[in-house]
Design a protein around this motif. Structure first.
Motif, PDB file in Angstrom:
ATOM      1  N   SER A 114       0.805  -1.219   0.000  1.00 39.42           N
ATOM      2  CA  SER A 114       0.000   0.000   0.000  1.00 39.42           C
ATOM      3  C   SER A 114       0.841   1.274   0.000  1.00 39.42           C
ATOM      4  CB  SER A 114      -0.935   0.006   1.219  1.00 39.42           C
ATOM      5  OG  SER A 114      -0.179   0.088   2.400  1.00 39.42           O
TER       6      SER A 114
ATOM      7  N   ALA B 226       2.369   3.077  -2.402  1.00 39.42           N
ATOM      8  CA  ALA B 226       1.985   4.099  -3.398  1.00 39.42           C
ATOM      9  C   ALA B 226       0.576   4.623  -3.106  1.00 39.42           C
ATOM     10  CB  ALA B 226       2.047   3.492  -4.799  1.00 39.42           C
ATOM     11  N   PHE B 227      -0.292   3.735  -2.669  1.00 36.44           N
ATOM     12  CA  PHE B 227      -1.671   4.135  -2.356  1.00 36.44           C
ATOM     13  C   PHE B 227      -1.693   5.112  -1.178  1.00 36.44           C
ATOM     14  CE2 PHE B 227      -5.852   3.308  -0.365  1.00 36.44           C
ATOM     15  CZ  PHE B 227      -6.670   3.559  -1.451  1.00 36.44           C
ATOM     16  N   ASP B 228      -0.915   4.812  -0.158  1.00 35.99           N
ATOM     17  CA  ASP B 228      -0.840   5.707   1.004  1.00 35.99           C
ATOM     18  C   ASP B 228      -0.323   7.080   0.582  1.00 35.99           C
ATOM     19  OD1 ASP B 228      -1.810   3.833   2.784  1.00 35.99           O
ATOM     20  OD2 ASP B 228       0.165   3.042   3.273  1.00 35.99           O
ATOM     21  N   ARG B 229       0.626   7.082  -0.338  1.00 31.41           N
ATOM     22  CA  ARG B 229       1.184   8.357  -0.798  1.00 31.41           C
ATOM     23  C   ARG B 229       0.123   9.157  -1.547  1.00 31.41           C
ATOM     24  NH1 ARG B 229       6.378   9.994  -4.236  1.00 31.41           N
ATOM     25  NH2 ARG B 229       6.909  11.736  -2.895  1.00 31.41           N
TER      26      ARG B 229
END
Lengths: 288, 224
Positions: free
Chosen positions: A107, A109-112
């Motif tokens: 996660s 890239a998603f968190d970013r």
């Protein structure tokens, strides 16, 4: 920015409203993602009792000396039961370490993107920590209850506490490895090797160098002391909690720092609804 | 194409037509000794639709990532007015979450009171039937639709789109341009980058990124 179709929360509402909503949402999805890891859940349900069963069948009930540092004496303990306790620690650390590593890595890239869209990093960090604590507590509870099918220790709550502490240590380790290692196989290998070496060293049945002073610097030293207290004594001195807490805090801080570095945005544009944002970098002369 | 910043437009959310919504000044980026962007300056005004084209590796995505705040420039500054919408080239979604859960999650990120606009976008882009479907089970085109919806759902003042229509079928491609035109009319500053542009007439301005700098293309009407 307020429009008829997409209203933001009005500015006069308490700041806590948006923050708490963001925290609860992130925690909900962090837990949802952790519990949807079917491989890890399968490992938990099958591997924990199977490991108890196999090791319980392999080790006889001999007497072995274990240095219980809380009292400073060498406890004469049942090797079969001691092996069950370290087997529990071994399985818990593998599962929780793997869970947190897989979640953090997948996660990233998603968190970013969430941060670029306005999520405060600290909110996501707190949500990840909450997810880790809840999952560690539940996995430890399952492992402690599964132990009852093979042996009834004098203090099951204390055994759970030791399991919980080690699960937190390895959850934090998984968080750290997930934030710095991009290769899935490398991360799994790291979690498995650290867990195996660490927990095996603590058990004098498997390891001739157990009970040596250097072992107190290993991550599972504190949790092992706690579970032995729960498995072979009737009192709790609190010994082992300090070692456990230091490892949890150190690894969690390291993991959260790496997570923060990986998800930070240079431009808070996604969060700003008014006013210029920036500059985002140093002004320097580039070659023409 | 240097520009001058206009007065602060905070009260209009950066959407008053003609006002500068995004301003990039002297932006440079290098990887090692290789300069990808060189002292690049430009402004994006509210209610405009601007395209940047360029060959693969020209630095288009790097530029957009800098404008979005995802990547730090080696030199230069970027400022913007109002909320930012950013659709990255790589589809960044969570495989284990459904479409509806993504909307809920990003609704919390943007601080939206409701998801009416998000749900409207899902309807218009034609994937409402997949609301409860986990992303891992979506087609590439549907993933891209969700990727785009996340960038648009908070009605941003500045919209940065990196290859936004890749994987779209023809009908969705046309709906995308309808949406883009609507956003421009509402005062949104829209920047689209792509390695291929078929409909030059849809843009107010078109630039080519080459050798680390932007070059303005002649208006579509004067194209041969």
């Amino acid at each position: 920015m307020t429009t008829p179709s997409a209203k933001t929360l009005s500015a006069d509402r308490p700041a806590l409203t948006r923050t708490s909503r963001a925290y609860l949402t992130a925690t909900h999805y962090a837990l949802s993602e952790l519990t949807r890891n079917r491989f890890a859940m399968g490992l938990l349900i099958i591997f924990v009792p199977l490991w108890y069963y196999l090791l319980g069948a392999l080790f006889d009930s001999a007497t072995v000396a274990f240095k219980y540092a809380a009292t400073g004496v060498m406890l004469q303990v049942n090797s079969h039961n001691l092996t069950l306790l370290t087997a529990g620690l071994n399985t818990i650390t593998l599962i929780v370490g793997f869970l947190l590593f897989a979640q953090t890595r997948s996660s990233a890239a998603f968190d970013r993107r969430l941060v670029l869209c306005g999520y405060r990093q600290v909110t996501l960090l707190l949500a990840k920590l909450t997810g880790m604590v809840v999952i560690a507590a539940l996995v430890a509870l399952y492992a402690a209850l599964a132990l009852l099918f093979f042996w009834r220790p004098p203090s099951l709550p204390l055994v759970w506490l030791g399991f919980f502490g080690d699960a937190l240590i390895y959850g934090a380790l998984g968080l750290f490895i997930g934030a710095v290692v991009t290769s899935e196989i490398t991360g799994f290998f790291l979690v498995i090797m650290v867990s195996l070496l660490d927990t095996v060293f603590q058990n004098p049945v498997d390891n001739p160098v157990a009970n040596k002073p250097i072992l107190r610097y290993f991550p599972s030293y504190g949790p092992t002391q706690i579970v032995v207290g729960g498995g072979f004594t009737h009192g709790f001195t609190g010994y082992g909690l300090g070692y456990t807490a230091v490892w949890i805090v150190a690894l969690a801080l390291l993991g959260l720092l790496c997570f923060w570095l990986r998800t930070r945005a240079w431009n808070a544009g996604g969060r700003s609804h008014a006013g210029p944002v920036g500059p985002v970098g140093p002004v320097a002369q580039a070659p023409a | 194409m240097a520009s001058t910043l206009t007065a602060n437009t905070a009260d209009s959310g950066g959407k008053a037509p003609g006002n500068v919504a995004l301003d990039a000044r002297g932006v440079s980026k290098r990887y090692g000794r290789r300069w990808i962007l060189r002292d690049l300056s430009f402004a994006l005004t509210a209610g405009s639709l601007v395209g940047i084209v360029g060959e693969n590796g020209a630095g288009k995505s790097t530029l957009l990532r800098i404008l979005a705040g995802e990547l730090r420039p080696s030199a230069g500054a970027v400022s913007l007015e109002g909320a930012l919408g950013y659709c990255p080239q790589t589809v960044i979604l969570n495989d284990s979450l459904t479409v509806a859960q993504h909307l809920d999650y990003f609704g919390a990120a943007y601080g939206l009171a409701d998801l009416r606009r998000a749900n409207d976008l899902v309807e218009r882009l034609g994937y409402a039937g997949y609301r409860k479907t986990p992303v891992r089970a979506l087609s590439g085109g549907s993933k891209q639709k969700l990727n785009l919806t996340i960038a648009l759902m908070h009605d941003p003042a500045v919209l940065l789109l990196d290859e936004p229509y890749q994987g779209f079928d023809w009908e969705t491609y046309l709906r995308f341009w309808e949406l883009a035109a609507e956003l421009r009319q509402r005062g949104c500053a829209v920047l689209i980058i792509s390695h291929l542009v078929y409909d030059r007439s849809r843009f107010d301005h078109l630039y080519t990124l080459a050798a680390g700098q932007l070059h303005r293309e002649p208006p579509a009407a004067s194209q041969a």
